[in-house]
Design a protein around this motif. Structure first.
Motif, PDB file in Angstrom:
ATOM      1  N   ASP A  80       0.837  -1.199   0.000  1.00  0.00           N
ATOM      2  CA  ASP A  80       0.000   0.000   0.000  1.00  0.00           C
ATOM      3  C   ASP A  80       0.866   1.241   0.000  1.00  0.00           C
ATOM      4  N   VAL A  81       2.031   1.117   0.652  1.00  0.00           N
ATOM      5  CA  VAL A  81       2.875   2.302   0.795  1.00  0.00           C
ATOM      6  C   VAL A  81       4.352   1.911   0.963  1.00  0.00           C
TER       7      VAL A  81
ATOM      8  N   ASP B 299       6.916   6.370  -1.945  1.00  0.00           N
ATOM      9  CA  ASP B 299       5.770   7.257  -1.714  1.00  0.00           C
ATOM     10  C   ASP B 299       6.057   8.339  -0.683  1.00  0.00           C
TER      11      ASP B 299
ATOM     12  N   THR C   9       2.399  13.151   5.309  1.00  0.00           N
ATOM     13  CA  THR C   9       1.869  12.050   6.118  1.00  0.00           C
ATOM     14  C   THR C   9       2.416  12.215   7.533  1.00  0.00           C
TER      15      THR C   9
ATOM     16  N   TYR D  55      -2.363  13.091   4.661  1.00  0.00           N
ATOM     17  CA  TYR D  55      -2.703  11.987   3.757  1.00  0.00           C
ATOM     18  C   TYR D  55      -2.383  10.622   4.353  1.00  0.00           C
ATOM     19  N   TYR D  56      -3.101   9.620   3.873  1.00  0.00           N
ATOM     20  CA  TYR D  56      -2.616   8.254   4.035  1.00  0.00           C
ATOM     21  C   TYR D  56      -2.538   7.623   2.652  1.00  0.00           C
ATOM     22  N   TYR D  57      -1.867   6.511   2.558  1.00  0.00           N
ATOM     23  CA  TYR D  57      -1.676   5.856   1.266  1.00  0.00           C
ATOM     24  C   TYR D  57      -2.325   4.484   1.273  1.00  0.00           C
ATOM     25  N   GLU D  58      -3.015   4.208   0.184  1.00  0.00           N
ATOM     26  CA  GLU D  58      -3.545   2.861  -0.011  1.00  0.00           C
ATOM     27  C   GLU D  58      -3.287   2.493  -1.461  1.00  0.00           C
TER      28      GLU D  58
ATOM     29  N   ARG E  11      -0.639   2.457  -3.005  1.00  0.00           N
ATOM     30  CA  ARG E  11       0.354   3.426  -3.496  1.00  0.00           C
ATOM     31  C   ARG E  11      -0.269   4.752  -3.947  1.00  0.00           C
ATOM     32  N   LYS E  12      -1.504   5.027  -3.526  1.00  0.00           N
ATOM     33  CA  LYS E  12      -2.155   6.304  -3.898  1.00  0.00           C
ATOM     34  C   LYS E  12      -2.437   7.120  -2.643  1.00  0.00           C
ATOM     35  N   PRO E  13      -2.155   8.450  -2.689  1.00  0.00           N
ATOM     36  CA  PRO E  13      -2.447   9.288  -1.520  1.00  0.00           C
ATOM     37  C   PRO E  13      -3.946   9.580  -1.396  1.00  0.00           C
TER      38      PRO E  13
END
Ligand SMILES: [Zn+2]
Ligand SMILES: [Zn+2]
Length: 269
Positions: free
Chosen positions: A101-102, A153, A226, A257-260, A262-264
Motif C-alpha cells: 500500500d505504501v 511514496d 503524512t 494523507y494516508y496511502y492505499e 500506493r495512492k495518496p
C-alpha cells in the motif's frame, strides 16, 4: 477527523517486538482509524536478517489483521526501505515481490572512514566540526540519491541524523545551517509527488523534520504530508498524530494523507 498513522513497526523488524493483531486491537480501542505496518527492509542487512522473509511475513500478517478488523480499523501493508542504494538488486527484489500500500524511503546508515555503524549507534562527539558538517552534507546527498533510486511514496524522517547529533550527543547543531540541501530535497519531493513525513517518534524529542522545514515546504507549494508515530511498541501507536495534525492545520495546510495501493488519500484537517 480520521486518525491515520503511516509509520509503525512490528516483530518483523529487528528492533520491535510488537504484534500486528495486538496493534490493531490497540488502534480500535484508542480511536486510530488507519495505520500502516512499515517494517524495516534495511538493505545492508538483507541476508543477515533474512529481510525477504520478514517482509513477506509482515505483509501477510498486516493483511490478516486488516481482514479481522474490517469496518473497525484499516490496517495497511507497507515497508520502510532503508539504504536502497547499497544494493539495487535487493531493493528491487523487495519492491517487486510485494504489492505494498505504501513504501517509505529512509536513510539510517552512511559509512565513511570514521563512521562504521548506523547513526543510532554512533558517537558523533568523536568527529571534528568539519567532519560532522561533511557527514551531514553527505547524508542529504545520499538521501537524494536514494529517493531517485526507486519508486517510493514517502520520505521518512528527513534530517534523522539530528535526532542523534542533538538529542543523544547534545551537540546543539542547527538544521538551518543546511537549508540549501534541505530545500533541494523538498523541491525534489514536490516535483516527484513524494510525501514529506512528519515523524513524531518518541525518540525524536519533537517532530522530525522541524516546523521551519514544513513552513519552507509550504512556501514551495508542497502539500503532500503524512504523519507517522514510528511506533516500535504497541502503546506508542498513533501517539502525536492528532497534535501534529492540529499543528499542520494552524500552519495553513488543508489536508494530510494516508496511502492505499500506493495512492495518496486526503484527510481534511
Ligand atoms: Zn526509520
Ligand atoms: Zn521506522
Amino acid at each position: 477527523m480520521i486518525i491515520a498513522d503511516m509509520h509503525t513497526h512490528s516483530e518483523n523488524s529487528h528492533d520491535s517486538r510488537a504484534n500486528i493483531l495486538k496493534n490493531a486491537d490497540f488502534a480500535y480501542n484508542n480511536g486510530i482509524d488507519v495505520f500502516a505496518v512499515t517494517d524495516h527492509a534495511d538493505i545492508q542487512f538483507y541476508n543477515e536478517r533474512n529481510i525477504y522473509n520478514a517482509i513477506k511475513n509482515s505483509v501477510k500478517e498486516a493483511k490478516e489483521a486488516n481482514e479481522k478488523y474490517k469496518g473497525k480499523v484499516k490496517v495497511l501493508h507497507g515497508v520502510e526501505l532503508g539504504e536502497s542504494i547499497w544494493s539495487m538488486h535487493y531493493a528491487c527484489e523487495i519492491l517487486d515481490s510485494n504489492e505494498f500500500d505504501v513504501v517509505l524511503l529512509s536513510v539510517h546508515d552512511l559509512r565513511t572512514k570514521k563512521i562504521l555503524k548506523p547513526f543510532s549507534d554512533f558517537d558523533f562527539t568523536a568527529l571534528t566540526r568539519d567532519e560532522l558538517f561533511d557527514f551531514i552534507n553527505k547524508y542529504f546527498e545520499y538521501l537524494l540519491l536514494s529517493l531517485k533510486s526507486v519508486k517510493c511514496d514517502i520520505c521518512a524522517h528527513l534530517t534523522l541524523p539530528f535526532r542523534y547529533i542533538n538529542n543523544k550527543c547534545n551537540l546543539n547543531l542547527s538544521t538551518k545551517l543546511f537549508e540549501d540541501k534541505i530545500t533541494e530535497i523538498l523541491k525534489y519531493l514536490i516535483e516527484n509527488n513524494i510525501a514529506l513525513e512528519a515523524n513524531v517518534s518518541k525518540s525524536n524529542g519533537g517532530m522530525i523534520p522541524e516546523k521551519w522545514i514544513f513552513e519552507k515546504y509550504k512556501a514551495l507549494d508542497g502539500c503532500l504530508i503524512t504523519i507517522g508515530s514510528d511506533a516500535h511498541v504497541t502503546e506508542n501507536l498513533g501517539c502525536g498524530i492528532l497534535e501534529t495534525a492540529k499543528l499542520l492545520k494552524n500552519m495553513g495546510f488543508e489536508n494530510y494523507y494516508y496511502y492505499e495501493k500506493r495512492k495518496p488519500i486526503a484527510i481534511k484537517l
